[in-house]
Write an enzyme that holds these catalytic residues in place. Structure first.
Site, PDB file in Angstrom:
ATOM      1  N   GLU A  29      48.641  47.446  43.846  1.00  0.00           N
ATOM      2  CA  GLU A  29      48.181  46.787  44.795  1.00  0.00           C
ATOM      3  C   GLU A  29      48.846  45.316  44.720  1.00  0.00           C
ATOM      4  O   GLU A  29      48.398  44.872  43.474  1.00  0.00           O
ATOM      5  CB  GLU A  29      46.792  46.686  45.060  1.00  0.00           C
ATOM      6  N   GLU A  60      42.478  53.122  45.694  1.00  0.00           N
ATOM      7  CA  GLU A  60      42.950  53.216  44.363  1.00  0.00           C
ATOM      8  C   GLU A  60      42.982  54.746  43.910  1.00  0.00           C
ATOM      9  O   GLU A  60      43.939  55.366  43.087  1.00  0.00           O
ATOM     10  CB  GLU A  60      41.688  52.630  43.335  1.00  0.00           C
ATOM     11  N   PHE A  83      41.760  45.925  38.490  1.00  0.00           N
ATOM     12  CA  PHE A  83      40.649  45.607  37.497  1.00  0.00           C
ATOM     13  C   PHE A  83      40.408  47.026  37.099  1.00  0.00           C
ATOM     14  O   PHE A  83      40.124  47.785  37.909  1.00  0.00           O
ATOM     15  CB  PHE A  83      39.505  44.839  38.251  1.00  0.00           C
ATOM     16  N   HIS A 129      33.995  43.215  37.931  1.00  0.00           N
ATOM     17  CA  HIS A 129      35.215  42.442  37.853  1.00  0.00           C
ATOM     18  C   HIS A 129      35.476  42.547  36.165  1.00  0.00           C
ATOM     19  O   HIS A 129      36.570  41.723  36.107  1.00  0.00           O
ATOM     20  CB  HIS A 129      35.813  41.598  38.411  1.00  0.00           C
TER      21      HIS A 129
HETATM   22  C1  LIG Z   1      38.383  48.400  45.120  1.00  0.00           C
HETATM   23  C2  LIG Z   1      38.860  47.150  45.066  1.00  0.00           C
HETATM   24  N1  LIG Z   1      40.097  46.813  44.789  1.00  0.00           N
HETATM   25  C3  LIG Z   1      40.894  45.784  44.763  1.00  0.00           C
HETATM   26  C4  LIG Z   1      40.332  44.389  44.759  1.00  0.00           C
HETATM   27  C5  LIG Z   1      40.792  43.273  44.797  1.00  0.00           C
HETATM   28  N2  LIG Z   1      40.826  42.401  46.033  1.00  0.00           N
HETATM   29  C6  LIG Z   1      39.937  41.848  46.334  1.00  0.00           C
HETATM   30  S1  LIG Z   1      39.755  41.294  47.726  1.00  0.00           S
HETATM   31  C7  LIG Z   1      41.140  42.299  47.910  1.00  0.00           C
HETATM   32  C8  LIG Z   1      41.845  42.117  49.522  1.00  0.00           C
HETATM   33  C9  LIG Z   1      40.929  42.655  50.452  1.00  0.00           C
HETATM   34  O1  LIG Z   1      41.329  42.347  51.783  1.00  0.00           O
HETATM   35  P1  LIG Z   1      40.370  42.519  53.135  1.00  0.00           P
HETATM   36  O2  LIG Z   1      39.712  43.848  52.778  1.00  0.00           O
HETATM   37  O3  LIG Z   1      41.128  42.757  54.123  1.00  0.00           O
HETATM   38  O4  LIG Z   1      39.421  41.395  52.970  1.00  0.00           O
HETATM   39  P2  LIG Z   1      40.051  39.939  52.881  1.00  0.00           P
HETATM   40  O5  LIG Z   1      40.023  39.495  51.662  1.00  0.00           O
HETATM   41  O6  LIG Z   1      41.082  39.694  53.772  1.00  0.00           O
HETATM   42  O7  LIG Z   1      38.514  39.161  53.632  1.00  0.00           O
HETATM   43  C10 LIG Z   1      41.527  42.699  47.124  1.00  0.00           C
HETATM   44  C11 LIG Z   1      42.819  43.820  47.109  1.00  0.00           C
HETATM   45  C12 LIG Z   1      38.855  44.794  44.722  1.00  0.00           C
HETATM   46  N3  LIG Z   1      37.883  43.761  44.572  1.00  0.00           N
HETATM   47  N4  LIG Z   1      38.346  45.952  44.882  1.00  0.00           N
END
Ligand SMILES: Cc1ncc(C[n+]2csc(CCOP(=O)(O)OP(=O)(O)O)c2C)c(N)n1
Ligand SMILES: [Mg+2]
Lengths: 330, 342
Positions: A29, A60, A83, A129
């Site tokens: 990602e 994931e 993470f 995290h």
């Molecule tokens: C399972 C997981 N994978 C990756 C992350 C890292 N991460 C945090 S927010 C995010 C993007 C989330 O996108 P979205 O669901 O569109 O929400 P937005 O931030 O746009 O509000 C990522 C990849 C995470 N917190 N949890």
């Protein structure tokens, strides 16, 4: 030689392997344009293109599934899980699939897969995290587990992990990535550090301290302080590869010191150092002058607030106290 | 079911969906309160950004600026005792659901007086008492929990419903599929509200999906769904209101995709290489607060002066919250292992 950060050393290992072997590719990602959440893959899209630096949706489980499937069929993927906490989402693919395919198929397949992931706390990222989940994966036969503590090791161990024909969980520590205190000379050419070999990071004759990842740095800090202030000489052993485990390097050390302190960041209950402690008790009882003692995380999730986080995760002063207690000193 | 509304003047949304204009039936005081909530969210986030800049936030924060209409419109369309689940970008949902600003701000600074006694921080603020089942650090992590809350509502026949907020990014987690499928076969009272703010971190929806509309996934589950203008509070309110009755009557679930945009970087540090200033500017021009304010002023529900006073009040409330947070004590280290088990 030039000095590299831990993050740069990891990137260089991947770049060099990718230049050498077109089967090696990255999947994860935000690893392309963005360069990864911690910046490890910055610049790699430009060099290798999006065919080999594969940016994925947030899935994931599918990332590890896809990587596993491609590994079985001839590719050598490096999957990034942003993470280490999120390996739990991919746990079926890691524990039931990647780890077991070779065995279940009677040795007729191999899974040359590396899962790189950022572990550990100290960043205020809180309970979901900041975990240190190495014991979870080290418990599973079929997986190898690597936790480098410095740039030199990070590069050599990652090269070996990519060259290995088994699934390797390569756990990096967030506080090491750009840590200016841990910059090191790293050879330009590609080199391997064999999996299954620990390393003595500091020699000493009074007590052995075995640690993993960032806790190696913290143990070295404590060791320096005790040497200067009290003339106590600690031997600090970096376990480096949790599985396969180099128990001999620890046994050799306790033959000299008679005492072992194990240090890890994860909650103490059921932690990886329980395994180290058990093996040392079984195989090295005769050389021990005292029971093996562990300094580890408290038995709770990693809390947010700095005061609580510092209480949960061991630091140099807690390690120092552990050493003094084990030596019956104050 | 959706196109036979008996209301005199239906509301037709950007998706061409006809629904009752429930917004028009609201008391002016509620309409004004919703604007006030949006101001509270906007200024809470501005203040949070200041704390970040001054290094007073130990962890990370994901700001909701630009998306206020979605949280406020949706939450004002449900009852106080209905449930919500939130995300890592959760401050807006939390404030709209009625959280105490002081206690929220204290949590961001890791104080003992915070919602989680300093243990959770921005990504874990919850207020179970008010029906807020929590922000979530795991993308997609709350979708199952929300579905479980809806199962409780059904089993207890308590007439409550759930609004499950999640991002476009979260819609690609496996749990999205498993949960919505269960909700659909069991007719659970839940509104899945996907906040499509164009990016999941750096990954655009164009890159992460091969369909035009995330709401089109409704077909896979045999449920109702639509895409709405998430920066138009009236539309969000009407769309969610339209489905609350259906859900309470046991004809849920629903999938709503709310189109919006995050103005700020993804989190504490984000160089934003994946988007252009031009694109951000276009969305800032569709500011949900400005648009809603204009509606209220045009309809003579509010004067310019009253609007300014409303915003000033919100600002001073936030200042007070910041003061409360700064002056609150940190937890004691001895509390670290409290609350692990019930
Ligand atoms: C399972 C997981 N994978 C990756 C992350 C890292 N991460 C945090 S927010 C995010 C993007 C989330 O996108 P979205 O669901 O569109 O929400 P937005 O931030 O746009 O509000 C990522 C990849 C995470 N917190 N949890
Ligand atoms: Mg998004």
């Amino acid at each position: 030689m030039r000095e590299l950060t831990y993050l740069e050393a990891i990137r260089e290992a991947m770049q060099q392997k990718m230049r050498e072997d077109s089967n090696v590719y990255l999947i994860g990602e935000d690893i392309a344009e963005y360069g990864g959440a911690f910046g490890v893959t910055v610049g790699m899209l430009e060099e290798f293109g999006k065919e080999r630096i594969i940016n994925t949706p947030i899935s994931e489980e599918a990332i590890i599934g896809v990587a596993t499937g491609s590994a079985v069929t001839g590719m050598r993927p490096i999957a990034e899980i942003m993470f280490s906490d999120f390996i739990t989402i991919a746990m079926d693919q890691i524990a039931n699939q990647a780890a077991k395919i070779r065995y279940m198929f009677g040795g007729k397949a191999k899974v040359p897969l590396v899962i790189r992931t950022a572990g550990g706390g100290g960043t205020g990222a809180a309970a979901q995290h900041s975990q240190s989940l190495e014991a979870l994966v080290a418990h599973i036969p079929g997986l190898k587990v690597v936790m480098p503590s410095c740039p030199y090791d990070a590069k050599g161990l990652l090269v070996s992990s990519i060259n290995d024909d088994n699934p390797v969980i390569f756990i990096e520590h967030k506080l090491l990535y750009n840590n200016k205190k841990c910059i090191q000379n790293v050879p330009r050419q590609m080199y391997e550090i064999p999996l299954g070999k620990g390393d003595v990071k500091r020699e000493g004759s009074d007590i052995s301290v075995a640690a993993t990842s960032y806790m190696v740095q913290k143990s070295l800090e404590a060791a320096e302080k005790l040497s200067q202030e009290k003339g106590i000489e600690c031997e600090v052993i970096d376990i480096r590869t949790l599985r396969p485990l180099d128990i001999d390097i620890i046994l050799d050390s306790i033959k000299k010191t008679g005492r072992l302190l194990c240090v890890e960041e994860a909650p103490i209950f059921g932690g990886f150092m329980g395994e180290v402690s058990a093996q040392v008790s079984e195989k090295g009882f005769n050389w021990l002058d005292a029971p093996v003692v562990r300094v580890a995380g408290r038995n709770c999730p990693v809390p947010y607030s700095l005061v609580l986080e510092q209480e949960m995760i061991p630091g140099a002063s807690r390690i120092e106290k552990g050493i003094l207690n084990l030596l019956n000193k104050t | 079911m959706c196109n036979d509304s008996k209301a005199k003047k239906p509301y037709i949304n950007i998706d061409g969906y006809r629904m009752e204009d429930k917004f028009s039936e609201l008391d002016d005081s509620i309409k004004i309160e919703m604007l006030r909530k949006m101001y509270e969210i906007r200024h809470f986030e501005n203040e949070t950004e200041q704390f970040i800049i001054r290094g007073m936030i130990h962890g990370t924060c994901h700001l909701y600026i630009g998306e206020e209409a979605t949280a406020v419109g949706a939450i004002y369309a449900i009852n106080d005792d209905d449930y919500i689940t939130s995300t890592h970008r959760g401050h807006g949902h939390c404030i709209a659901k009625g959280a105490d600003l002081n206690i929220m701000m204290a949590e961001l600074l890791g104080k003992k007086t915070g919602y989680c006694k300093g243990k959770g921080g921005s990504m874990h603020i919850a207020d179970v008492g008010s029906g807020n089942l929590g922000a979530n650090g795991v993308v997609g992590g709350s979708i199952g929990i929300a579905t479980g809350a809806a199962l409780t509502c059904k089993m207890k026949k308590n007439g409550k419903i759930v609004v499950c907020f999640f991002g476009d990014g979260a819609a690609n987690q496996g749990i999205f599929h498993g949960s919505i499928n269960m909700a659909s076969i069991w007719d659970l009272p839940i509104i899945y509200l996907c906040e499509n703010n164009v990016y999941g971190m750096s990954t655009s929806v164009k890159e992460a999906f091969n369909i035009e509309k995330i709401s089109d996934r409704k077909c896979a589950y045999g449920i109702e769904g639509l895409t709405i203008d998430g920066n138009n509070l009236v539309e969000v309110f009407n769309a969610v209101s339209h489905f609350t009755g259906e859900c309470r009557a046991g004809r849920g679930p629903v999938l709503i995709e709310s189109l919006t945009y995050r103005w700020m970087g993804h989190s504490k540090s984000d160089a934003q290489v994946y988007r252009t200033k031009e694109e951000i500017k276009q969305w800032v021009e569709r500011d949900p607060i400005e648009r809603y304010k204009k509606i209220l002023i045009d309809q003579k529900i509010l004067t310019e002066k009253e609007d300014r006073d409303l915003e000033k009040e919100a600002i001073s409330q936030i200042e007070e919250a910041a003061k409360f947070a700064r002056e609150s004590p940190f937890p004691e280290p001895s509390e670290v292992e409290d609350d692990v088990y019930a």
